[in-house]
Design a protein around this motif. Structure first.
Motif, PDB file in Angstrom:
ATOM      1  N   ASN A  58       0.808  -1.221   0.000  1.00  0.00           N
ATOM      2  CA  ASN A  58       0.000   0.000   0.000  1.00  0.00           C
ATOM      3  C   ASN A  58       0.839   1.268   0.000  1.00  0.00           C
ATOM      4  N   HIS A  59       2.136   1.125   0.152  1.00  0.00           N
ATOM      5  CA  HIS A  59       3.011   2.288   0.283  1.00  0.00           C
ATOM      6  C   HIS A  59       4.203   2.252  -0.676  1.00  0.00           C
ATOM      7  N   ILE A  60       4.247   1.244  -1.528  1.00  0.00           N
ATOM      8  CA  ILE A  60       5.303   1.147  -2.532  1.00  0.00           C
ATOM      9  C   ILE A  60       4.654   1.238  -3.912  1.00  0.00           C
ATOM     10  N   LEU A  61       5.048   2.242  -4.689  1.00  0.00           N
ATOM     11  CA  LEU A  61       4.502   2.434  -6.025  1.00  0.00           C
ATOM     12  C   LEU A  61       5.308   1.598  -7.017  1.00  0.00           C
ATOM     13  N   PRO A  62       4.684   0.616  -7.655  1.00  0.00           N
ATOM     14  CA  PRO A  62       5.421  -0.284  -8.544  1.00  0.00           C
ATOM     15  C   PRO A  62       6.197   0.430  -9.645  1.00  0.00           C
ATOM     16  N   ASP A  63       5.666   1.534 -10.161  1.00  0.00           N
ATOM     17  CA  ASP A  63       6.343   2.216 -11.262  1.00  0.00           C
ATOM     18  C   ASP A  63       7.427   3.180 -10.762  1.00  0.00           C
ATOM     19  N   LYS A  64       7.670   3.185  -9.430  1.00  0.00           N
ATOM     20  CA  LYS A  64       8.689   4.080  -8.877  1.00  0.00           C
ATOM     21  C   LYS A  64       9.769   3.326  -8.101  1.00  0.00           C
ATOM     22  N   VAL A  65       9.845   2.010  -8.271  1.00  0.00           N
ATOM     23  CA  VAL A  65      10.815   1.238  -7.488  1.00  0.00           C
ATOM     24  C   VAL A  65      12.255   1.588  -7.851  1.00  0.00           C
ATOM     25  N   HIS A  66      12.476   2.160  -9.017  1.00  0.00           N
ATOM     26  CA  HIS A  66      13.826   2.548  -9.410  1.00  0.00           C
ATOM     27  C   HIS A  66      14.311   3.783  -8.654  1.00  0.00           C
ATOM     28  N   MET A  67      13.401   4.448  -7.947  1.00  0.00           N
ATOM     29  CA  MET A  67      13.764   5.641  -7.167  1.00  0.00           C
ATOM     30  C   MET A  67      13.108   5.559  -5.780  1.00  0.00           C
ATOM     31  N   LEU A  68      13.150   4.368  -5.216  1.00  0.00           N
ATOM     32  CA  LEU A  68      12.445   4.072  -3.972  1.00  0.00           C
ATOM     33  C   LEU A  68      12.984   4.887  -2.802  1.00  0.00           C
ATOM     34  N   SER A  69      12.095   5.537  -2.105  1.00  0.00           N
ATOM     35  CA  SER A  69      12.421   6.239  -0.861  1.00  0.00           C
ATOM     36  C   SER A  69      11.180   6.180   0.013  1.00  0.00           C
ATOM     37  N   VAL A  70      11.188   5.271   0.975  1.00  0.00           N
ATOM     38  CA  VAL A  70       9.986   5.024   1.759  1.00  0.00           C
ATOM     39  C   VAL A  70      10.363   4.793   3.215  1.00  0.00           C
ATOM     40  N   SER A  71       9.494   5.204   4.104  1.00  0.00           N
ATOM     41  CA  SER A  71       9.711   5.027   5.538  1.00  0.00           C
ATOM     42  C   SER A  71       8.474   4.398   6.150  1.00  0.00           C
ATOM     43  N   PHE A  72       8.678   3.417   7.045  1.00  0.00           N
ATOM     44  CA  PHE A  72       7.571   2.727   7.690  1.00  0.00           C
ATOM     45  C   PHE A  72       7.593   3.017   9.193  1.00  0.00           C
ATOM     46  N   LEU A  73       6.484   3.442   9.725  1.00  0.00           N
ATOM     47  CA  LEU A  73       6.361   3.628  11.167  1.00  0.00           C
ATOM     48  C   LEU A  73       6.153   2.261  11.815  1.00  0.00           C
ATOM     49  N   VAL A  74       7.012   1.918  12.791  1.00  0.00           N
ATOM     50  CA  VAL A  74       6.957   0.584  13.397  1.00  0.00           C
ATOM     51  C   VAL A  74       6.819   0.723  14.920  1.00  0.00           C
ATOM     52  N   PRO A  75       5.604   0.898  15.414  1.00  0.00           N
ATOM     53  CA  PRO A  75       5.403   1.087  16.851  1.00  0.00           C
ATOM     54  C   PRO A  75       5.739  -0.142  17.686  1.00  0.00           C
ATOM     55  N   GLU A  76       5.747  -1.310  17.057  1.00  0.00           N
ATOM     56  CA  GLU A  76       6.083  -2.537  17.785  1.00  0.00           C
ATOM     57  C   GLU A  76       7.496  -2.975  17.418  1.00  0.00           C
ATOM     58  N   LEU A  77       8.344  -3.110  18.426  1.00  0.00           N
ATOM     59  CA  LEU A  77       9.737  -3.510  18.204  1.00  0.00           C
ATOM     60  C   LEU A  77      10.183  -4.409  19.344  1.00  0.00           C
ATOM     61  N   ARG A  78      10.947  -5.444  19.014  1.00  0.00           N
ATOM     62  CA  ARG A  78      11.556  -6.256  20.049  1.00  0.00           C
ATOM     63  C   ARG A  78      12.934  -6.712  19.587  1.00  0.00           C
ATOM     64  N   ARG A  79      13.813  -6.931  20.535  1.00  0.00           N
ATOM     65  CA  ARG A  79      15.167  -7.391  20.237  1.00  0.00           C
ATOM     66  C   ARG A  79      15.337  -8.768  20.841  1.00  0.00           C
ATOM     67  N   GLU A  80      15.750  -9.716  19.997  1.00  0.00           N
ATOM     68  CA  GLU A  80      15.887 -11.096  20.431  1.00  0.00           C
ATOM     69  C   GLU A  80      17.341 -11.553  20.307  1.00  0.00           C
ATOM     70  N   PHE A  81      17.700 -12.528  21.123  1.00  0.00           N
ATOM     71  CA  PHE A  81      18.992 -13.193  20.976  1.00  0.00           C
ATOM     72  C   PHE A  81      18.834 -14.272  19.915  1.00  0.00           C
ATOM     73  N   GLY A  82      19.780 -14.324  18.982  1.00  0.00           N
ATOM     74  CA  GLY A  82      19.654 -15.297  17.904  1.00  0.00           C
ATOM     75  C   GLY A  82      20.998 -15.730  17.361  1.00  0.00           C
ATOM     76  N   GLY A  83      21.008 -16.021  16.077  1.00  0.00           N
ATOM     77  CA  GLY A  83      22.181 -16.615  15.441  1.00  0.00           C
ATOM     78  C   GLY A  83      22.088 -18.123  15.538  1.00  0.00           C
ATOM     79  N   CYS A  84      22.472 -18.824  14.480  1.00  0.00           N
ATOM     80  CA  CYS A  84      22.304 -20.284  14.442  1.00  0.00           C
ATOM     81  C   CYS A  84      23.018 -20.985  15.589  1.00  0.00           C
TER      82      CYS A  84
END
Length: 311
Positions: A23-49
């Motif tokens: 809904n926020h990425i214009l298919p005909d403009k992907v060659h000049m993509l500049s987009v920002s997403f608001l992410v109110p939910e964030l978590r940091r996990e321990f990982g790595g294989c």
């Protein structure tokens, strides 16, 4: 005695965008993509294989020895390993680098945009672990030369190990893959990686299975297949309490394999334990937030497969 777990330790930063990317990425403009997403939910996990496999092995009562390279921000992860009683003395900390980390943004349709920073992982070949008390190992995704070094080091002293190239497979040529496979006792891949490996090496899955004692192919919700002793064993999936987050399921599965090999189980039991661990993990968010006891695991094994486990 220890099980060497070689691969990445990493931080996973997971953000949720409460809409759909489309809904926020214009298919005909992907060659000049500049987009920002608001992410109110964030978590940091321990990982790595390596961290994920070691976490599951410790829950199983094993003694994992993580071999990895980390960076200047490793402190919180080091403290966590200490709290869990997991050895970190073979993790080399490089102060001029960051610990490997993955930044994942997920939308409400479960589409993901991911960025991975390898950081200290790129110098994993400079880590020289003491193998004197190691009886079994696994070489998981890491820096290319680091993975090759671990394979060479364990093969030189006849330590059996699983070669698990995972998402690092594109780093290898076909000949490099075959060299690692031929030095290993076991090979573990998922179904997509199995196809890619056949393409890279020019060998069929049956031909690859002849290079090792056992070739394990995971199939997600369809279970797994184990090629061993000239036969193909179908391992059924274990029922999951909920399907929440697949991150780390493959690592949990591999811990089950290592536990079974360590205790001399046959592939029937080892594969079922591995399948069960994957099902337990998928019901929790993050790769290292699930838990179980020997008693609960035995009960879950009986419920899932209608037979007692040999643990």
């Amino acid at each position: 005695m220890s099980v060497l777990v070689s691969g990445s330790v990493a931080y996973d930063t997971i953000m949720v965008f409460q809409d759909q990317f489309k809904n926020h990425i214009l298919p005909d403009k992907v060659h000049m993509l500049s987009v920002s997403f608001l992410v109110p939910e964030l978590r940091r996990e321990f990982g790595g294989c390596a961290g994920n496999i070691a976490y599951n092995l410790k829950l199983l009562g094993g003694e994992p020895l993580i071999v990895a390279t980390a960076g200047q921000d490793f402190g919180p992860y080091s403290e966590r390993l200490d709290q869990l009683g997991i050895r970190s003395d073979a993790i080399r900390v490089l102060p001029d680098y960051f610990t490997p980390q993955c930044f994942i943004t997920t939308d409400v349709a479960d589409n993901q945009i991911t960025a991975f920073h390898p950081g200290a992982m790129g110098r994993s070949d400079e880590n020289k672990p003491d193998l004197s008390d190691v009886t079994l190992g696994i070489v998981g995704p890491d820096g290319l030369r680091g993975m090759q070094c671990r394979c060479e080091e364990m093969a030189e002293v006849n330590i059996p190990f699983i070669f698990d190239p995972g998402q690092a497979m594109p780093l290898f040529t076909g000949e490099e893959l075959l060299a690692c496979i031929r030095s290993a006792s076991y090979l573990a891949v998922n179904d997509y990686e199995a196809e890619l490996m056949q393409h890279k090496t020019g060998k069929t899955i049956d031909e690859l299975a002849k290079e090792v004692k056992a070739l394990i192919v995971t199939l997600g919700a369809e279970g797994s297949r184990i090629y061993a002793d000239g036969k193909v064993l179908a391992i059924p999936p274990a029922p999951a309490r909920a399907v929440v987050d697949p991150t780390g399921c493959g690592d949990a599965y591999r811990a089950g394999l290592l536990h079974g090999i360590t205790h001399g189980w046959d592939w029937h039991a080892s594969g079922r334990l591995a399948s069960l661990l994957g099902a337990i993990k998928i019901a929790e968010r993050g790769a290292q937030n699930h838990t179980f006891t020997p008693e609960s695991l035995a009960e879950s094994y009986l419920h899932a497969f209608g037979e007692r486990w040999p643990g």
